[in-house]
Design an enzyme around this catalytic site. Structure first.
Site, PDB file in Angstrom:
ATOM      1  N   HIS F  18      34.255  76.978  23.755  1.00  0.00           N
ATOM      2  CA  HIS F  18      33.252  77.158  22.701  1.00  0.00           C
ATOM      3  C   HIS F  18      33.174  75.912  21.823  1.00  0.00           C
ATOM      4  O   HIS F  18      32.086  75.447  21.479  1.00  0.00           O
ATOM      5  CB  HIS F  18      33.635  78.349  21.795  1.00  0.00           C
ATOM      6  CG  HIS F  18      33.624  79.684  22.461  1.00  0.00           C
ATOM      7  ND1 HIS F  18      34.687  80.552  22.407  1.00  0.00           N
ATOM      8  CD2 HIS F  18      32.666  80.323  23.195  1.00  0.00           C
ATOM      9  CE1 HIS F  18      34.400  81.666  23.055  1.00  0.00           C
ATOM     10  NE2 HIS F  18      33.180  81.547  23.557  1.00  0.00           N
ATOM     11  N   LYS F  42      32.365  98.370  21.791  1.00  0.00           N
ATOM     12  CA  LYS F  42      33.294  97.433  22.425  1.00  0.00           C
ATOM     13  C   LYS F  42      34.438  97.118  21.470  1.00  0.00           C
ATOM     14  O   LYS F  42      34.215  96.674  20.353  1.00  0.00           O
ATOM     15  CB  LYS F  42      32.537  96.147  22.804  1.00  0.00           C
ATOM     16  CG  LYS F  42      32.897  95.589  24.180  1.00  0.00           C
ATOM     17  CD  LYS F  42      31.951  94.470  24.562  1.00  0.00           C
ATOM     18  CE  LYS F  42      32.651  93.137  24.646  1.00  0.00           C
ATOM     19  NZ  LYS F  42      31.700  92.020  24.814  1.00  0.00           N
ATOM     20  N   ARG F  91      28.983  78.446  32.108  1.00  0.00           N
ATOM     21  CA  ARG F  91      30.103  77.981  32.928  1.00  0.00           C
ATOM     22  C   ARG F  91      29.816  78.157  34.402  1.00  0.00           C
ATOM     23  O   ARG F  91      30.050  77.286  35.207  1.00  0.00           O
ATOM     24  CB  ARG F  91      31.363  78.793  32.619  1.00  0.00           C
ATOM     25  CG  ARG F  91      32.131  78.323  31.428  1.00  0.00           C
ATOM     26  CD  ARG F  91      33.174  79.357  31.151  1.00  0.00           C
ATOM     27  NE  ARG F  91      32.574  80.681  31.438  1.00  0.00           N
ATOM     28  CZ  ARG F  91      32.763  81.752  30.722  1.00  0.00           C
ATOM     29  NH1 ARG F  91      33.553  81.712  29.692  1.00  0.00           N
ATOM     30  NH2 ARG F  91      32.176  82.895  31.044  1.00  0.00           N
ATOM     31  N   SER F 129      36.929  83.685  27.312  1.00  0.00           N
ATOM     32  CA  SER F 129      37.690  84.537  26.397  1.00  0.00           C
ATOM     33  C   SER F 129      38.301  85.722  27.137  1.00  0.00           C
ATOM     34  O   SER F 129      39.416  86.143  26.849  1.00  0.00           O
ATOM     35  CB  SER F 129      36.783  85.043  25.268  1.00  0.00           C
ATOM     36  OG  SER F 129      36.413  83.981  24.430  1.00  0.00           O
TER      37      SER F 129
END
Lengths: 152, 152, 152, 152, 152, 152
Positions: F18, F42, F91, F129
């Site tokens: 990040h 979540k 990514r 993450s």
């Protein structure tokens, strides 16, 4: 039984990406032959002799690693040199699909030969011989992608 | 209304993968025309006559299946023969993206024609005419990927 | 023989993307059954009755299109209703891989049933029920992605 | 030095796809440990004991192959059992990306451990434990995807 | 500091897809240079002069947008014109992988230059210059994919 | 007009990946707001306060960068803070497809907001993450993937 592996490619030129794959794979095998496939229709940037010399020099300290060249089907060359394995490095998803198609067909033609894949380390995933040749052709400096012994 | 479908390709040569797609799709349509697209810039390995003959022989028992050749835009040929459908087999993800781009553009040009996709059966996903030609060119034996009637 | 096709999904809710696939596919078949698969572990946003009602209303003018619901394996429901075909729309590459895995397994279990794929039209490729539900859940306006009859 | 390899997975249950990867890879290594990773948050369909028993029975004739279970990081288990290699089979492109992300991170955490990939043979690419469990859960017959010894 | 961006490509011809990317990106930058890369090995369908004229006419009302041509490495041209950014539009997954490989290599060669990506809007994702040229070459009508000023 | 950009995510925790995206993108904008999206369904590993504090500390020397949190649709938050741009790092190919689907839908809902993509630098492409949390949860050492200020 001795484990013999062919790492086929055009190595035009050999890059730090190739070197990374070779160094990480070599302990898996008793002999690793770097095989430069040649075919008349594709024009290389560097001569076969030059490409073989670079590879031989880079790995001269490790007697498990050899360099060779061949024509024709890669599986025929495997059988000729007694290789039960082929090694391929994968950088990208599109590489993967193409490599799998080749591996599937090779397995159909020669079920005794297995193709073993390593993924490029993140740091080397950038490097492809094709892009390196583009840089060289356009007068750029490709040194950071190449082994020190590759001087052009 | 009769459902007419074009299965376009170069069929250079027709493989067991093509045959598998055709056999699984034929019941969907009342007529299935296998259309060999030809264009001057691409050199085929086998002559157009040879390719048509192989296809005609393989499917001669099924009068719903015909073979034809064409030049120009595939959608123009569809309109000429009254085909409302095009058939495409997909082996790989990269195939899929390319096929979708073509299908999108064709739909924009000819909204009356739908492209219908079948995925290759696992057993035939290995086989592409391009790889088959590589095997043949290098003296390998490609028989296991080809219909019996394809003798070269 | 009548060509019967199942278009399975959860349709939670049916979107303009689904409608587009159905309208482009319906001429291929003599009967197209929109089958809402239900399983106890997955909680839907809209009730089964609501989802069936929307679909029935949208397609009430076309007597080739019906709506049904089922539990258990999709191929078992195909066999029960006499469907020789399944229809699936593909928006994205990742859809494609998942769909192909399911289609391959279904073909292994029930070789008499073929899965036919259409790609989403460019204009509708944006729309997935999952993203639509996210918009609704967060108080956004999802009307532009839904048939007029879907009022929530 | 002895080449020791871990083949990690959940094997819930072991499929013919797993067996195919193991049989094609076993000659590469002196010892191949099939490691069942367990973590409390994921509920398995079959008990750990059942899964280990199936694997032990299938490979009992080959003393190079062992079965074990572990908790925690896979690389920690590799180090504990002295494995310098991890083996992974790849069926699909989306598998490949996920596997590469894991392999990259593992390589960053434990540079002494290499992940070696084999691609699923075309015939077995269909088979995933997840889809097999779906078939079983819905009352279907998954026998054709499983080793004979896996009786449930 | 003024933000200058290069949008490199061959623009053979410029399409509505390109125009869409440019219009959505232009506010990000103080100056946006549309750079036509030329290299001797690739034969264009339209002359460099024609391509530049079309672009200049289309954007003549916006003095932030300019057109230029260059030879050699794209990053060298960026440095020459003071561009700290490159802009690329992505239509497909396979585009993305290729673009990322180029961006990675460019970043290694010129860390001061960032490549910024926009995804094609759904409506324009269909359009590629390559497919447009195919349509033109085969006598089709490509007008709907092209700006009005592109008359051929 | 001031260029304001939102970089949305869960940052659970913020990683070197990040940070790399932020540092490479910040010059493109006059203000860059790092927005932590929260939703009740979540469960995060680190508290919202902790995540905000880490980000605030890492970027405290650069007054163009701020941290905020929001609930609901990301485009609603953009409109609230006057952001005309959203930033996303990519990514992997599978990231790309998902990001494009979201970007397409957001563009349909809010045509005034553009999503700008940067690709992760090769060195940071490894880091997600999700995988970092897996390492932490299993007692591994994730320090090499995290900014120094992220101490857990």
């Amino acid at each position: 039984m001795e484990r013999i592996c062919l790492f086929p490619g055009s190595f035009d030129p050999i890059t730090l990406g190739h070197v990374n794959i070779i160094e990480r794979a070599v302990n898996l095998f008793d002999k690793l032959i770097i095989g430069i496939g040649t075919n008349s229709s594709k024009q290389a940037m560097f001569s076969l002799e030059q490409r073989k010399e670079w590879i031989a020099n880079i790995f001269k300290a490790d007697n498990r690693i050899e360099v060779a060249d061949y024509q024709g089907l890669t599986i025929d060359f495997c059988n000729k040199i007694g290789a039960q394995y082929m090694l391929r490095g994968i950088r990208y998803v599109s590489d993967f699909e193409y490599e799998r198609a080749i591996a599937d067909m090779n397995h159909a033609l020669a079920p005794n030969i297995e193709t073993v894949f390593l993924t490029s380390s993140a740091f080397h995933a950038t490097i492809s011989s094709t892009l390196v040749r583009d840089v060289i052709r356009n007068g750029g400096n490709a040194k950071q992608f190449l082994p020190e012994l590759v001087i052009y």
